[in-house]
Design a protein around this motif. Structure first.
Motif, PDB file in Angstrom:
ATOM      1  N   LEU B 162      77.946  66.399  46.370  1.00  9.77           N
ATOM      2  CA  LEU B 162      77.330  66.592  45.152  1.00  9.77           C
ATOM      3  C   LEU B 162      76.962  68.013  45.267  1.00  9.77           C
ATOM      4  N   LEU B 163      76.409  68.437  46.616  1.00  7.74           N
ATOM      5  CA  LEU B 163      75.806  69.729  46.779  1.00  7.74           C
ATOM      6  C   LEU B 163      77.113  70.840  46.405  1.00  7.74           C
ATOM      7  N   GLN B 164      78.184  70.600  46.484  1.00  3.18           N
ATOM      8  CA  GLN B 164      79.298  71.442  46.147  1.00  3.18           C
ATOM      9  C   GLN B 164      79.533  71.619  44.803  1.00  3.18           C
ATOM     10  N   PHE B 165      78.639  70.939  43.904  1.00  3.81           N
ATOM     11  CA  PHE B 165      78.971  70.955  42.448  1.00  3.81           C
ATOM     12  C   PHE B 165      77.810  71.644  42.005  1.00  3.81           C
ATOM     13  N   ASN B 166      76.959  72.477  42.840  1.00  2.00           N
ATOM     14  CA  ASN B 166      75.673  73.282  42.550  1.00  2.00           C
ATOM     15  C   ASN B 166      74.794  72.101  41.964  1.00  2.00           C
ATOM     16  N   LEU B 167      74.633  71.003  42.408  1.00  2.00           N
ATOM     17  CA  LEU B 167      73.754  70.124  41.575  1.00  2.00           C
ATOM     18  C   LEU B 167      72.246  70.138  42.536  1.00  2.00           C
ATOM     19  N   ASP B 168      71.463  70.082  41.886  1.00  2.00           N
ATOM     20  CA  ASP B 168      70.104  69.720  42.774  1.00  2.00           C
ATOM     21  C   ASP B 168      69.892  68.522  43.494  1.00  2.00           C
ATOM     22  N   VAL B 169      70.333  68.241  44.533  1.00  2.00           N
ATOM     23  CA  VAL B 169      70.420  67.084  45.320  1.00  2.00           C
ATOM     24  C   VAL B 169      69.524  67.013  46.566  1.00  2.00           C
ATOM     25  N   SER B 170      68.900  65.959  46.670  1.00  2.00           N
ATOM     26  CA  SER B 170      68.117  65.631  48.011  1.00  2.00           C
ATOM     27  C   SER B 170      68.325  64.148  48.581  1.00  2.00           C
ATOM     28  N   VAL B 171      68.501  64.020  49.795  1.00  2.00           N
ATOM     29  CA  VAL B 171      68.994  62.770  50.362  1.00  2.00           C
ATOM     30  C   VAL B 171      67.548  62.535  51.279  1.00  2.00           C
ATOM     31  N   GLU B 172      67.242  61.279  51.167  1.00  2.00           N
ATOM     32  CA  GLU B 172      66.242  60.770  52.013  1.00  2.00           C
ATOM     33  C   GLU B 172      66.672  59.371  52.285  1.00  2.00           C
ATOM     34  N   GLN B 173      66.916  59.325  53.910  1.00  2.00           N
ATOM     35  CA  GLN B 173      67.453  57.825  54.228  1.00  2.00           C
ATOM     36  C   GLN B 173      68.578  57.401  53.415  1.00  2.00           C
TER      37      GLN B 173
END
Lengths: 239, 288
Positions: B162-173
């Motif tokens: 999803l980061l590759q699509f320039n979205l605001d992404v964060s992953v926790e656990q």
């Protein structure tokens, strides 16, 4: 193929006996399992799970919380939704010594006879978003018995505001276990007697001075966890 | 001699009688399994074995095709067969669903060993394996606490895509947050069901094409089907997080609960079929 005993060519007589014994053996489940089920209009015992005893009483914990001897609930008990399940949350303080910081008790009683212990501890992690370390197993007894039949998970957890020791286990009438397997085999054995094992997920948060070790909280953790287990056991096995 | 002649008159009926008894005992159980698979009324764990809907008829078909070979086998007893038979009957008589389910493969294995010995079991190994792997049990339930590393891996991989699509992404656990909307990669989203199904389908395809005798093909296809199902599941979770994060709830529901999921599974199984074709293509010239 050495694990199999050697097979021998058989005579006509043994062939007859072999076939006949198969028929006779198959007649046992036919007569004592299958046919009675047909006779009752398709009501085989394997098609329905029995209900857990005292489920109505157990569900009530959601609304009332738990009364523990020598401890008082200092804030009104609340309900909180965690990953779609309703937990009871209450804050406890000992009757005599009100100096120690209050302890949080989270309870998730089984809600439906088909509910099983699943990933409640993961759900709690999602709620608390805490860091954890120093995992170990905490063993304690249900009542006056000497055998330690509860195997709980005991660890240190912290967030930006506070550090806790946490005790987590699924309580059953005759014991408790951190993992779902502890419930699974007890429940399977209960099913052999056409019963079930009800369960309540318990999560205890005991405040801890930052950077102190689990050992300092251990005596309090064990004594309080035992009190809780005894109270829950009584409710779960009440007549 | 008189007795033996009489015996020849009755034994052919014995096999029909044992088949009839097995049908009386197990037909309701099989109908119960199918009902649970079709209407999703029993449990999530039961649905993990829904590949049995095609696997069980296939197993029955293979066994039926082998009936002449079965009759040609010499009649020999193997006492392990008797032990399994008695054990299976004991499990059935407990009346506990979990144990009654397991009694079916155990009793059938016992019968093979009891009537035809080890060669009988060898002849029926594959159909018995198909039955065993489609017998509903609690294994999927018992492994749910241990799928956490897989869930974390899926969350990280989906977050990376999803980061590759320039979205605001964060992953926790196991939580993926896209544009502030959180999706959880739950244990039942870890893709174990698709992993079970795709390995099972791979096994059936290997048998169907006769490749089951070729060890290299078996290992290659089983590994590829595992990889395919994991990759497919990462893509699926990525799409779910994307739909949820960009507020396209209709598409989320379509993929998560509706026929989008079925279409997705079908595409995945088709890619396993394609892989098998590729393996066959590369396999043939190397043998010349």
């Amino acid at each position: 193929m050495s694990i199999f005993p050697r097979s021998k060519q058989q005579s006509h007589l043994t062939n007859l006996i072999t076939q006949l014994s198969l028929i006779l053996l198959l007649l046992i489940p036919t007569c004592f399992g299958a046919i009675p089920g047909y006779y009752q209009g398709g009501n085989w015992s394997w098609s329905v799970l029995p209900h857990a005893p005292h489920l109505q009483e157990i569900k009530r914990f959601k609304n009332t919380g738990l009364d523990i001897p020598n401890w008082q609930t200092i804030k009104p008990q609340k309900k909180v939704l965690v990953a779609g399940k309703t937990w009871s949350i209450q804050v406890l303080q000992p009757n005599q010594n009100s100096v120690s910081s209050p302890i949080t008790l989270l309870l998730l009683p089984q809600n439906h006879y088909l509910d099983k212990p699943e990933v409640e501890w993961m759900d709690i992690n999602g709620l608390e978003k805490w860091q954890t370390d120093s995992f170990e197993q905490l063993n304690f007894a249900v009542a006056n018995s000497n055998s330690k039949t509860v195997k709980a998970n005991f660890f240190r957890a912290w967030n930006r505001q506070q550090t806790f020791t946490v005790v987590q286990w699924y309580a059953f009438p005759d014991g408790g276990s951190y993992g779902n397997f502890g419930w699974f085999w007890r429940d399977l054995i209960a099913q052999l007697q056409h019963s079930r094992v009800p369960w309540i997920a318990v999560c205890l948060k005991i405040p801890l001075e930052p950077l102190s070790t689990l050992d300092q909280a251990r005596p309090l953790a064990i004594s309080l966890a035992e009190e809780i287990q005894v109270s829950l056991s009584k409710k779960m096995s009440a007549e | 001699m008189q007795f033996i002649k009489k015996k020849w008159l009755i034994t052919p009926y014995f096999k029909y009688l044992s088949i009839a008894l097995l049908t009386i005992i197990y037909l309701p159980l099989l109908l119960h399994w199918y009902d649970g698979w079709l209407h999703k009324t029993i449990s999530i764990e039961h649905e993990y074995f829904s590949h049995g809907m095609i696997g069980l008829p296939f197993a029955f078909h293979i066994s039926w095709l082998k009936r002449k070979q079965w009759h040609k086998l010499t009649d020999t007893n193997n006492y392990l067969g008797a032990i399994l038979l008695v054990f299976g009957i004991f499990l059935y008589l407990t009346g506990v669903g979990e144990l009654v389910n397991l009694s079916l493969p155990i009793i059938l294995t016992g019968i093979c060993l009891w009537l035809k010995g080890v060669s009988g079991l060898k002849l029926q190994t594959f159909p018995l394996l198909l039955l065993l792997l489609a017998t509903p049990n609690s294994l999927p339930y018992l492994i749910t606490p241990f799928t956490l590393p897989l869930q974390k891996f899926i969350a990280i991989a989906a977050g990376f895509i999803l980061l590759q699509f320039n979205l605001d992404v964060s992953v926790e656990q196991i939580y993926i947050a896209v544009e502030g909307n959180i999706v959880e990669v739950a244990p039942y989203c870890a893709g174990l069901k698709m992993l079970f199904t795709s390995s099972y389908v791979a096994l059936m395809l290997l048998y169907w094409t006769g490749k089951i005798r070729d060890r290299v093909s078996v290992i290659l296809l089983l590994i590829s089907s595992i990889v395919i199902s994991i990759v497919a599941n990462i893509i699926r979770n990525t799409m779910l997080a994307f739909f949820h994060g960009t507020n396209q709830e209709q598409l989320f529901v379509w993929l998560h609960d509706s026929w989008g999921g079925d279409l997705y599974s079908a595409l995945m199984l088709a890619s396993i079929l394609l892989t098998l074709n590729l393996i066959e293509k590369f396999d043939t010239p190397s043998k010349n």
